[in-house]
Design a protein around this motif. Structure first.
Motif, mmCIF file in Angstrom:
data_model
loop_
_atom_site.group_PDB
_atom_site.id
_atom_site.type_symbol
_atom_site.label_atom_id
_atom_site.label_comp_id
_atom_site.label_asym_id
_atom_site.label_seq_id
_atom_site.Cartn_x
_atom_site.Cartn_y
_atom_site.Cartn_z
ATOM 1 N N GLN B 245 0.855 -1.189 0.000
ATOM 2 C CA GLN B 245 0.000 0.000 0.000
ATOM 3 C C GLN B 245 0.888 1.234 0.000
ATOM 4 O O GLN B 245 1.477 1.588 1.015
ATOM 5 C CB GLN B 245 -0.892 -0.010 1.243
ATOM 6 C CG GLN B 245 -1.868 -1.158 1.241
ATOM 7 C CD GLN B 245 -2.458 -1.426 2.609
ATOM 8 O OE1 GLN B 245 -1.828 -1.169 3.620
ATOM 9 N NE2 GLN B 245 -3.657 -1.946 2.636
ATOM 10 N N ASP B 251 -1.252 13.875 -1.490
ATOM 11 C CA ASP B 251 -2.677 14.174 -1.343
ATOM 12 C C ASP B 251 -3.606 13.138 -1.948
ATOM 13 O O ASP B 251 -4.804 13.377 -2.078
ATOM 14 C CB ASP B 251 -3.029 15.556 -1.924
ATOM 15 C CG ASP B 251 -2.437 16.656 -1.081
ATOM 16 O OD1 ASP B 251 -2.167 16.388 0.103
ATOM 17 O OD2 ASP B 251 -2.238 17.763 -1.600
ATOM 18 N N ASP B 252 -3.070 11.996 -2.385
ATOM 19 C CA ASP B 252 -4.015 10.969 -2.835
ATOM 20 C C ASP B 252 -4.594 10.240 -1.614
ATOM 21 O O ASP B 252 -4.254 10.548 -0.462
ATOM 22 C CB ASP B 252 -3.367 9.999 -3.835
ATOM 23 C CG ASP B 252 -2.315 9.097 -3.191
ATOM 24 O OD1 ASP B 252 -2.099 9.206 -1.967
ATOM 25 O OD2 ASP B 252 -1.712 8.295 -3.921
ATOM 26 N N GLU B 253 -5.456 9.290 -1.867
ATOM 27 C CA GLU B 253 -6.136 8.615 -0.769
ATOM 28 C C GLU B 253 -5.123 7.897 0.140
ATOM 29 O O GLU B 253 -5.265 7.880 1.361
ATOM 30 C CB GLU B 253 -7.168 7.626 -1.333
ATOM 31 C CG GLU B 253 -8.116 7.028 -0.312
ATOM 32 C CD GLU B 253 -8.808 8.064 0.586
ATOM 33 O OE1 GLU B 253 -9.084 9.183 0.101
ATOM 34 O OE2 GLU B 253 -9.045 7.767 1.770
ATOM 35 N N GLY B 254 -4.086 7.321 -0.490
ATOM 36 C CA GLY B 254 -3.062 6.623 0.287
ATOM 37 C C GLY B 254 -2.354 7.556 1.253
ATOM 38 O O GLY B 254 -2.042 7.179 2.385
ATOM 39 N N LYS B 256 -3.599 10.200 2.577
ATOM 40 C CA LYS B 256 -4.521 10.498 3.684
ATOM 41 C C LYS B 256 -4.617 9.330 4.650
ATOM 42 O O LYS B 256 -4.807 9.519 5.845
ATOM 43 C CB LYS B 256 -5.908 10.840 3.118
ATOM 44 C CG LYS B 256 -5.929 12.214 2.462
ATOM 45 C CD LYS B 256 -7.228 12.471 1.744
ATOM 46 C CE LYS B 256 -7.068 13.711 0.876
ATOM 47 N NZ LYS B 256 -8.019 13.752 -0.226
ATOM 48 N N GLN B 257 -4.491 8.121 4.098
ATOM 49 C CA GLN B 257 -4.572 6.929 4.949
ATOM 50 C C GLN B 257 -3.264 6.659 5.683
ATOM 51 O O GLN B 257 -3.201 5.761 6.507
ATOM 52 C CB GLN B 257 -4.924 5.707 4.093
ATOM 53 C CG GLN B 257 -6.290 5.747 3.436
ATOM 54 C CD GLN B 257 -7.404 5.516 4.441
ATOM 55 O OE1 GLN B 257 -7.193 4.832 5.446
ATOM 56 N NE2 GLN B 257 -8.571 6.069 4.186
ATOM 57 N N TRP B 259 -0.272 5.674 4.182
ATOM 58 C CA TRP B 259 0.393 4.495 3.628
ATOM 59 C C TRP B 259 1.878 4.762 3.451
ATOM 60 O O TRP B 259 2.375 5.855 3.702
ATOM 61 C CB TRP B 259 -0.261 4.117 2.288
ATOM 62 C CG TRP B 259 -1.609 3.484 2.484
ATOM 63 C CD1 TRP B 259 -2.215 3.218 3.669
ATOM 64 C CD2 TRP B 259 -2.497 3.052 1.461
ATOM 65 N NE1 TRP B 259 -3.445 2.641 3.447
ATOM 66 C CE2 TRP B 259 -3.636 2.526 2.111
ATOM 67 C CE3 TRP B 259 -2.457 3.047 0.060
ATOM 68 C CZ2 TRP B 259 -4.711 1.999 1.403
ATOM 69 C CZ3 TRP B 259 -3.527 2.526 -0.639
ATOM 70 C CH2 TRP B 259 -4.646 2.001 0.030
#
Lengths: 183, 371
Positions: B245, B251-254, B256-257, B259
């Protein structure tokens, strides 16, 4: 001790309790990592294309699933919740120590959207120096046997042969000058 | 030596309670990995040994090491600075100035010849007879040479002093040279980082001052206590790396998560430092925890290792998982399956043996064999 002045910038994620897995996770894990390999790991430099995906020797230990996962980018000891007493819920990214027959091992917790919560002890990474899948599987089997074997009784470590013993105890005059001359 | 105060005397004079003193000893012992009796031995040493003067010189550098040290979370650290260093000599924080300041330096060298610790922040530019760094009207090179040969030991603070940092980046116009390449008879301890972590700095200095010897060093003269593991090994995002991951774009979803930042150029797999375990600013955060990859600031020549935001170019720079055994790994590469069979067993044994502390020399040597 003085009071802590600063608070951590980042709180660990909330714990998602693991759902105990009744059946052997071998097929499930292999399918998952095969997908990861094809999609997200394909072009990365640390991936060893000579290796494949294999879940080795998964068995229930104290009610939970323990086995070794071989992928082209790691060889790790895995713990999957099986509803037993070895498993414990901790936040993803944290570490916990587990008692296995061989002794205490440190496990990293993760919460994968596809796998759910699992914990693993990294054994070999990167695996670029493993020549082929056969040796990776052999290493995995060996790791499992060691993990589930009783720790070896503490014996005196083999003392390396002292340097002096290898050389002539009474150097000749010729050898002495040769050494001086750096030959 | 009876008239010279101990560390504890200095602490008490400054109004530090015994409770706080013991707390400091416990914390230091923990960082130093001294085990259950460590706090008592630190406390004993601090109460019985006369304090050792520290001379803190600044060469070609930015003073970020001093900044880091002064911002160490524990209040007693400022007392250490004020009582052990500032009173003696430090370009930046001593009260004296001008001739008076230089006088102090001479006094220390005269009174404590061969007995003071020299802490050096920054390196020595050798080009043009050291004219790129003038301190007190003279090249720093001269000042360093005069002081270094009388020191008992030298602490090289920061990547500037240990490998040259940005001043030594290609083409190194001033011939900025790390400290350990300039002295041969005085023991040197390298504490790299840009800057080093405050707790690492206080840990090292406390160890030397209390035990009167250097901590165990690896083959790059770094204390094994703090530089034996890759940032990657203890990274809280490590699991995302193994799970594939990755953050693909800022700033992509990763991202934010939270990763793994490997694809964004993170140098965690090649960097040996304690950022992931000790953290920064009293463990408030660390570069990776704030969403930015490790730039490998404690590694030699990190400015010349390619752009910070491009992923690690090849396997040559990679460190080895701290759990993998040196012999087994090297053997597997050279000899094939027969040795690889032992690999798994050795890995397990290694994890068990060290608990949480890997053998630094092995991983480091392994890294160098690979490089």
């Amino acid at each position: 001790m003085t009071e802590r002045l600063r608070k951590p910038a980042l709180a660990p994620p909330p714990i998602r309790p693991a759902v105990p897995r009744e059946e052997d996770p071998t097929t499930f894990l292999e399918a998952h990592y095969r997908l990861v390999w094809k999609t997200r790991m394909a072009d990365l430099s640390f991936v060893n294309p000579a290796l494949g995906i294999a879940a080795v020797g998964f068995r229930r230990h104290r009610g939970d699933w323990v086995g070794v996962m071989v992928t082209p980018w790691f060889l790790n000891l895995f713990l999957i919740s099986g509803g037993g007493e070895l498993w414990g819920d901790i936040p993803a990214g944290e570490r916990r120590y587990l008692e296995l027959p061989c002794g205490t091992l440190q496990f990293i917790a993760d919460d994968d959207p596809d796998l759910g919560p699992y914990q693993y002890c990294p054994l070999i990474a990167p695996v670029t120096h493993l020549p082929d899948m056969a040796s990776a599987l052999a290493a995995a089997g060996d790791a499992l046997r060691t993990a589930f074997a009783a720790p070896p009784s503490p014996t005196a470590p083999a003392t390396p042969e002292p340097e002096a013993a290898k050389t002539d105890p009474v150097p000749s005059r010729r050898a002495f000058f040769r050494r001086l001359a750096g030959k | 030596m009876a008239d010279k105060p101990t560390f504890y005397d200095v602490f008490r004079q400054r109004g530090v309670s015994r409770r706080d003193f013991l707390g400091f000893c416990a914390l230091t012992a923990t960082y130093l990995g001294l085990g259950p009796n460590g706090a008592a031995s630190v406390a004993h040493a601090m109460q019985t040994k006369p304090r050792i003067p520290v001379v803190w010189l600044h060469g070609l550098e930015c003073t970020c090491c001093s900044e880091s040290f002064l911002r160490s979370g524990h209040p007693l650290v400022s007392d250490i600075v004020m009582s052990m260093i500032s009173l003696d000599y430090d370009d930046t924080i001593m009260a004296a100035a001008g001739d008076q300041a230089e006088e102090i330096l001479h006094d220390i060298i005269r009174d404590y010849r061969g007995a003071f610790i020299l802490a050096v922040e920054g390196n020595v530019p050798l080009a043009n007879d050291g004219m790129a760094c003038i301190v007190g009207g003279r090249p720093f090179k001269k000042k360093f040479e005069e002081t270094a040969r009388h020191a008992k030991a030298i602490i090289s603070w920061g990547t500037c002093a240990t490998s040259g940092c940005v001043q030594a980046a290609k083409p190194n116009p001033t011939r900025a040279t790390p400290i350990h390449k300039l002295v041969d008879r005085v023991p040197v301890i390298n504490v790299p980082g840009c800057p080093p972590i405050a707790e690492v700095m206080t840990g090292v200095i406390s160890y030397i001052l209390t035990y009167d010897r250097l901590p165990e060093l690896d083959n790059r003269l770094r204390p094994k206590l703090f530089y034996s593991q890759r940032v990657h090994d203890k990274c809280y995002r490590r699991a995302h790396f193994d799970a594939g991951q990755f953050v693909e774009n800022w700033d992509d979803e990763g991202a934010k998560q939270g990763w793994c930042l490997y694809k964004m150029g993170c140098r965690g797999p090649t960097t040996y430092n304690a950022c992931a375990t000790i953290g920064w600013n009293e463990n408030t955060s660390s570069p990776i925890r704030s969403g930015h990859g490790c730039i490998g600031c404690s590694e030699d020549g990190f400015w010349d290792r390619g752009p910070f935001y491009e992923r690690l170019p090849d396997m040559q720079q990679w460190g080895i998982e701290s759990n993998a055994d040196k012999v087994a790994a090297a053997g597997a590469a050279g000899l094939g399956t027969a040795v690889a069979v032992q690999l798994g067993a050795t890995a397990i044994k290694r994890v068990m043996k060290r608990g949480d502390k890997p053998d630094a020399s092995a991983t480091q040597e392994e890294k160098e064999t690979q490089a």
